[in-house]
Motif scaffolding. Structure first.
Motif, PDB file in Angstrom:
ATOM      1  N   LEU A   1      53.127 -39.389  -1.151  1.00 47.13           N
ATOM      2  CA  LEU A   1      54.248 -38.669  -1.741  1.00 47.13           C
ATOM      3  C   LEU A   1      55.188 -38.182  -0.646  1.00 47.13           C
TER       4      LEU A   1
ATOM      5  N   SER B   1      59.031 -29.901  -9.419  1.00 46.18           N
ATOM      6  CA  SER B   1      60.226 -30.127  -8.608  1.00 46.18           C
ATOM      7  C   SER B   1      61.292 -30.843  -9.430  1.00 46.18           C
TER       8      SER B   1
ATOM      9  N   VAL C   1      59.500 -33.405 -11.838  1.00 50.52           N
ATOM     10  CA  VAL C   1      58.227 -34.030 -11.485  1.00 50.52           C
ATOM     11  C   VAL C   1      57.110 -33.357 -12.282  1.00 50.52           C
TER      12      VAL C   1
ATOM     13  N   LYS D   1      47.182 -30.692 -16.187  1.00 47.82           N
ATOM     14  CA  LYS D   1      45.948 -30.224 -15.572  1.00 47.82           C
ATOM     15  C   LYS D   1      44.803 -30.245 -16.581  1.00 47.82           C
TER      16      LYS D   1
ATOM     17  N   CYS E   1      51.278 -35.598 -10.451  1.00 50.12           N
ATOM     18  CA  CYS E   1      51.450 -36.619  -9.426  1.00 50.12           C
ATOM     19  C   CYS E   1      50.248 -36.572  -8.490  1.00 50.12           C
ATOM     20  N   GLY E   2      49.996 -37.680  -7.815  1.00 47.36           N
ATOM     21  CA  GLY E   2      48.861 -37.719  -6.901  1.00 47.36           C
ATOM     22  C   GLY E   2      48.176 -39.067  -6.910  1.00 47.36           C
TER      23      GLY E   2
ATOM     24  N   ILE F   1      57.882 -33.528  -3.152  1.00 47.69           N
ATOM     25  CA  ILE F   1      57.506 -34.090  -4.455  1.00 47.69           C
ATOM     26  C   ILE F   1      56.214 -33.422  -4.907  1.00 47.69           C
ATOM     27  N   GLU F   2      56.350 -32.520  -5.846  1.00 44.73           N
ATOM     28  CA  GLU F   2      55.213 -31.777  -6.378  1.00 44.73           C
ATOM     29  C   GLU F   2      55.528 -31.344  -7.797  1.00 44.73           C
ATOM     30  N   ASN F   3      54.495 -30.921  -8.513  1.00 46.30           N
ATOM     31  CA  ASN F   3      54.644 -30.560  -9.916  1.00 46.30           C
ATOM     32  C   ASN F   3      55.734 -29.499 -10.085  1.00 46.30           C
TER      33      ASN F   3
ATOM     34  N   VAL G   1      53.439 -40.946  -9.920  1.00 41.91           N
ATOM     35  CA  VAL G   1      54.297 -39.784 -10.152  1.00 41.91           C
ATOM     36  C   VAL G   1      54.820 -39.862 -11.579  1.00 41.91           C
TER      37      VAL G   1
END
Length: 285
Positions: free
Chosen positions: A262, A270, A92, A111, A95-96, A266-268, A136
């Motif tokens: 999400l 993963s 991943v 970022k 996402c957001g 599920i995060e940056n 995502v």
């Protein structure tokens, strides 16, 4: 570390990317089991390639290995009706929320590096369905399983092919090249869920990877494709059903409308597998 990043960037981006991609495409198609075995051995020196869950264990070409099928049951698909599952194995990335600002609907490739949905989707596409929605970024490494699958029961209604470059889409390039996804070869798949919502799946090509097979159009989209860019279709899929594949590995962006959230985990950064819960629809049955 900075010197290593500089060297990686130079080796993967300051080269004739499209020419090298064409060359790799031809090389990968050579059908010679000995050459394939030797190439896979070299490939394993640089990646965490794992073929233990591959349906086929011996390959006649690199292409066969890149686009390998998995044995039955190798992936578990979350079949809950309120879950949008991951279409592929991936890491991943960003996402957001899709942010609605003065420059249009924006999201981030890394970022501090925003880009516009309109630039990504192309001028022919209306992005209003995803205002205040969710996105995502799913990055496939070269060693991963490269087929992608329907994230929910859906009907693909339109495909837009957008010609472009073949920049590497690794983390280093995403930090250095603005609007990178909007520069590369890509396709925008618009699909309608059984529940009525519109989602978008956007496979993005990269260096060595500018080829995308879509089963429902019986079409290979690649750097030398000269056919129609707007492709109307009506292809229905059950959740988890295979939709197509990359010839190597790259990135898939998934977009959903307002109301989706999400899924947990599920995060940056993963690592996820095809079929794992990616997003959820609050209040759905």
């Amino acid at each position: 570390m900075l010197q290593q990043e500089d060297l990686n960037f130079l080796l993967t981006n300051r080269i004739p990317r499209i020419a090298l991609t064409r060359l790799m495409g031809k090389f990968s198609q050579i059908r010679n089991p000995l050459l394939a075995r030797a190439s896979i051995a070299v490939w394993r020196l640089f990646t965490d390639l794992d073929l233990s869950d591959a349906k086929q264990q011996k390959f006649d070409s690199l292409h066969d290995c890149f686009t390998r099928e998995l044995v039955a049951g190798a992936r578990h698909v979350d079949m809950a009706e309120n879950v949008l599952s991951s279409p592929c194995d991936a890491i991943v990335g960003a996402c957001g929320r899709v942010v609605d600002e003065g420059k249009g609907r924006q999201l981030f490739q890394a970022k501090g590096f925003p880009y516009s949905m309109q630039d990504l989707f192309g001028p022919s596409q209306d992005t209003s369905a995803f205002q205040d929605g969710m996105f995502v970024t799913l990055r496939l490494t070269s060693a991963m399983y490269h087929r992608f699958h329907a994230p929910q029961d859906c009907t693909v209604e339109h495909v837009t092919h957008i010609a472009g470059d073949t920049w590497n889409v690794n983390a280093i390039a995403l930090k250095r090249v603005e609007r990178l996804f909007c520069r590369n070869e890509r396709a925008v798949l618009r699909a309608r869920l059984k529940s009525g919502e519109t989602i978008a799946i956007v496979p993005v090509a990269a260096i060595l990877v500018a080829s995308l097979r879509l089963h429902f159009l019986d079409l290979l989209l690649h750097v030398d494709y000269r056919g129609a860019n707007e492709l109307a279709c009506q292809a229905s899929f059950k959740k988890g059903e295979e939709m197509g594949w990359f010839q190597h590995g790259s990135t898939i962006l998934v977009f959903a409308p307002k109301g989706f959230i999400l899924s947990p985990g599920i995060e940056n950064g993963s690592r996820i597998q095809m079929g794992q819960a990616l997003m959820q629809i609050p209040g759905a049955a």
